[in-house]
Write a protein that holds these residues in place. Structure first.
Motif, PDB file in Angstrom:
ATOM      1  N   ASP A 133      -1.318   1.352 -11.151  1.00 37.16           N
ATOM      2  CA  ASP A 133      -1.457   2.337  -9.877  1.00 37.16           C
ATOM      3  C   ASP A 133      -0.665   2.602  -9.102  1.00 37.16           C
ATOM      4  N   MET A 134       0.687   1.944  -9.216  1.00 39.77           N
ATOM      5  CA  MET A 134       1.800   2.234  -8.357  1.00 39.77           C
ATOM      6  C   MET A 134       2.234   3.645  -9.005  1.00 39.77           C
ATOM      7  N   LYS A 193       2.688   7.460 -10.949  1.00 46.22           N
ATOM      8  CA  LYS A 193       2.343   8.661 -10.822  1.00 46.22           C
ATOM      9  C   LYS A 193       0.839   8.854 -11.678  1.00 46.22           C
ATOM     10  N   LYS A 235      -2.850  -3.605 -11.355  1.00 46.50           N
ATOM     11  CA  LYS A 235      -2.265  -3.144 -10.159  1.00 46.50           C
ATOM     12  C   LYS A 235      -1.129  -2.420 -10.187  1.00 46.50           C
ATOM     13  N   GLU A 293       0.738  -1.209  -0.063  1.00 45.97           N
ATOM     14  CA  GLU A 293      -0.021   0.090   0.022  1.00 45.97           C
ATOM     15  C   GLU A 293       0.885   1.326  -0.109  1.00 45.97           C
ATOM     16  N   ASP A 294       2.069   1.258   0.390  1.00 43.74           N
ATOM     17  CA  ASP A 294       3.096   2.443   0.363  1.00 43.74           C
ATOM     18  C   ASP A 294       3.777   2.717  -0.925  1.00 43.74           C
ATOM     19  N   CYS A 325       5.365   4.421 -17.642  1.00 45.09           N
ATOM     20  CA  CYS A 325       5.727   3.430 -16.514  1.00 45.09           C
ATOM     21  C   CYS A 325       6.648   2.277 -16.781  1.00 45.09           C
ATOM     22  N   LYS A 375       3.481   4.073  -4.066  1.00 45.03           N
ATOM     23  CA  LYS A 375       2.772   5.042  -4.874  1.00 45.03           C
ATOM     24  C   LYS A 375       3.400   6.047  -5.701  1.00 45.03           C
ATOM     25  N   GLU A 376       3.171   6.462  -6.667  1.00 47.38           N
ATOM     26  CA  GLU A 376       3.977   7.671  -7.538  1.00 47.38           C
ATOM     27  C   GLU A 376       5.434   7.172  -7.879  1.00 47.38           C
TER      28      GLU A 376
END
Length: 460
Positions: free
Chosen positions: A405-406, A408, A402, A378-379, A436, A381-382
């Motif tokens: 979504d990690m 930006k 999934k 969950e940590d 990405c 991100k971006e």
């Protein structure tokens, strides 16, 4: 065979010295048939076993709770056994020479508590000669007993594959050796109690030691060849996995793949053989060449990641990168000698902020060995890049959606680009590029599917 009869009649016990990924499963297997003392100098580990917790995840908590192994950190309890199995690690030093400290220490501990009529079997991977030339003198000195008269020695190299639920102690032919025929027969009969597929009697202890050390050297060389091919094919812009799939259609093509070679076996054992060869006046060529290729792969992977980031117009210094998997192999908590750490350190040299996620890794060992803290998924991100290094089952379950979504959000990328460019055409070109970056070291995902979803994809 008198000792064997006493063991199966529970008149005598066996002991296991070293209750790690190898020793503990052996102890548990024997405990189903005979009385077993499980000894380890690590009191914390012993307390975990006594509490029904398996920190190695090799057999599981339920089996640990039900086993009859008598776990202890009291070395004097070894005096209760007459058949001893030593299964401690044999690492290498920083200069890549054998570190016999664990096996020498175990020999001293056992020697202090050795009784007449005992048999000592070493399972630790060593170069030919260690059992008889290094361990036996220690046993004699500490015990005051004479080898061949008061006690006997044997060797049976461990073949347990950590994290492998298919190839287990019971299903792998066990190589056994003894200092004489009588010892060999007893050692073979004892191991036949737990090895369903039987044993192979080696003609000498040195033959058994040599057989073990070349098993992993052979794998190391084959993987090094695959890694070299990966480097060559990447320069040619050819997908290595596709090449291997095509070549693999021939019946005698060996099924190896490129990767990071770490752990306490394949990445270590070849150095034991080359060390002994050097002592005999021979400098290894093929074995050490393979070792150099594999030892350098972490640096190569990191450099390849940086190149991909540059291609995507990423700012390297301060970039955020996530690595999924840090253990030396899949579905195993063991982080010893993991080459994923080489990738992390190399990226950090470039000023990259690396986040590590691994649901299987031993958190305490990871911090103690490398000062690395784990993050939760969950940590993540971006991110500027996401790296999949170890295909744990939990990690393989992460979908490409999934992963997307990690990174930006497109809106944020748009605003950042808006501040940098004025012409609309340039802005659209900047937004529509593959932004990405997905680094799939072990080839977990389908390349075409990943690229179709807009990933800038790379793998060995």
């Amino acid at each position: 065979m008198e000792l064997y009869k006493k063991i199966i009649n529970r008149e005598e016990k066996i002991s296991l010295l070293g209750l790690g990924y190898v020793g503990m499963p052996i102890a548990v297997a024997f405990a189903k048939k005979i009385d077993v003392i499980g000894f380890d100098v690590n009191k914390e580990k012993i307390n975990l076993y006594r509490s029904g917790i398996d920190p190695t995840k090799e057999v599981g908590n339920e089996i640990i709770k039900s086993t009859t192994v008598d776990f202890t950190a009291d070395e004097t309890r070894l005096r209760e056994a007459k058949f001893h199995i030593v299964a401690v690690p044999t690492p290498v030093k920083e200069d890549r020479t054998p570190d016999l400290t664990p096996v020498e220490s175990a020999s001293r501990t056992l020697g202090r508590n050795l009784t007449k009529g005992s048999i000592v079997v070493f399972e630790s991977t060593v170069y030919p000669g260690v059992t008889e030339e290094v361990c036996v003198p220690i046993l004699e000195k500490e015990s005051g007993l004479q080898c061949g008269v008061d006690f006997k020695v044997g060797y049976s190299p461990e073949r347990i594959n950590p994290g492998d639920k298919e190839h287990r102690l019971e299903t792998i032919i066990k190589v056994v050796a003894g200092m004489d025929q009588e010892t060999l027969d007893v050692v073979a009969k004892v191991y036949e109690l737990v090895v369903d597929v039987g044993v192979h009697k080696a003609e000498s202890i040195k033959v058994a030691e040599a057989a073990k050390v070349i098993e992993n050297a052979q794998r190391d060389i084959n993987i090094a060849f695959m890694n070299e091919l990966s480097i060559i094919f990447n320069k040619m812009n050819i997908d290595t996995k596709a090449v291997l799939e095509a070549a693999g259609t021939k019946w005698n093509f060996l099924n190896f793949s490129p990767g990071l070679v770490g752990g306490h076996c394949i990445g270590v054992d070849p150095y034991y053989l080359t060390y002994k060869a050097e002592q005999m006046g021979y400098h290894s060529q093929i074995i050490l060449s393979g070792r150099k290729i594999n030892d350098d792969m972490g640096k190569y992977v990191a450099e390849s990641i940086v190149k991909k980031m540059i291609k995507a117009n990423k700012q390297i210094n301060g970039a955020k990168v996530a690595i999924f998997g840090v253990t030396f192999k899949e579905n195993c908590p063991d982080v010893r000698n993991t080459k994923v750490v080489d990738v992390i350190k190399e990226l950090e040299e470039y000023g990259v902020d690396v986040k590590v996620v691994d649901p299987a890794a031993d958190k305490e060992d990871l911090w103690r060995e490398y000062r690395i803290n784990l993050c939760e998924i969950e940590d993540i991100k971006e991110m500027d890049a996401v790296i999949f290094a170890v295909p744990h089952e939990e990690i393989k379950a992460i979908s490409l959606e999934k992963i997307k979504d990690m990174f930006k959000p497109v809106e944020k990328v748009y605003l950042e680009a808006l501040n940098e460019v004025a012409a609309t055409s340039e802005l659209e070109q900047d937004i529509n590029r593959n932004d990405c970056i997905l680094i799939d070291i072990k080839g977990m995902y389908n390349r075409k599917e990943a690229e179709d979803k807009g990933f800038l994809y790379w793998r060995l």
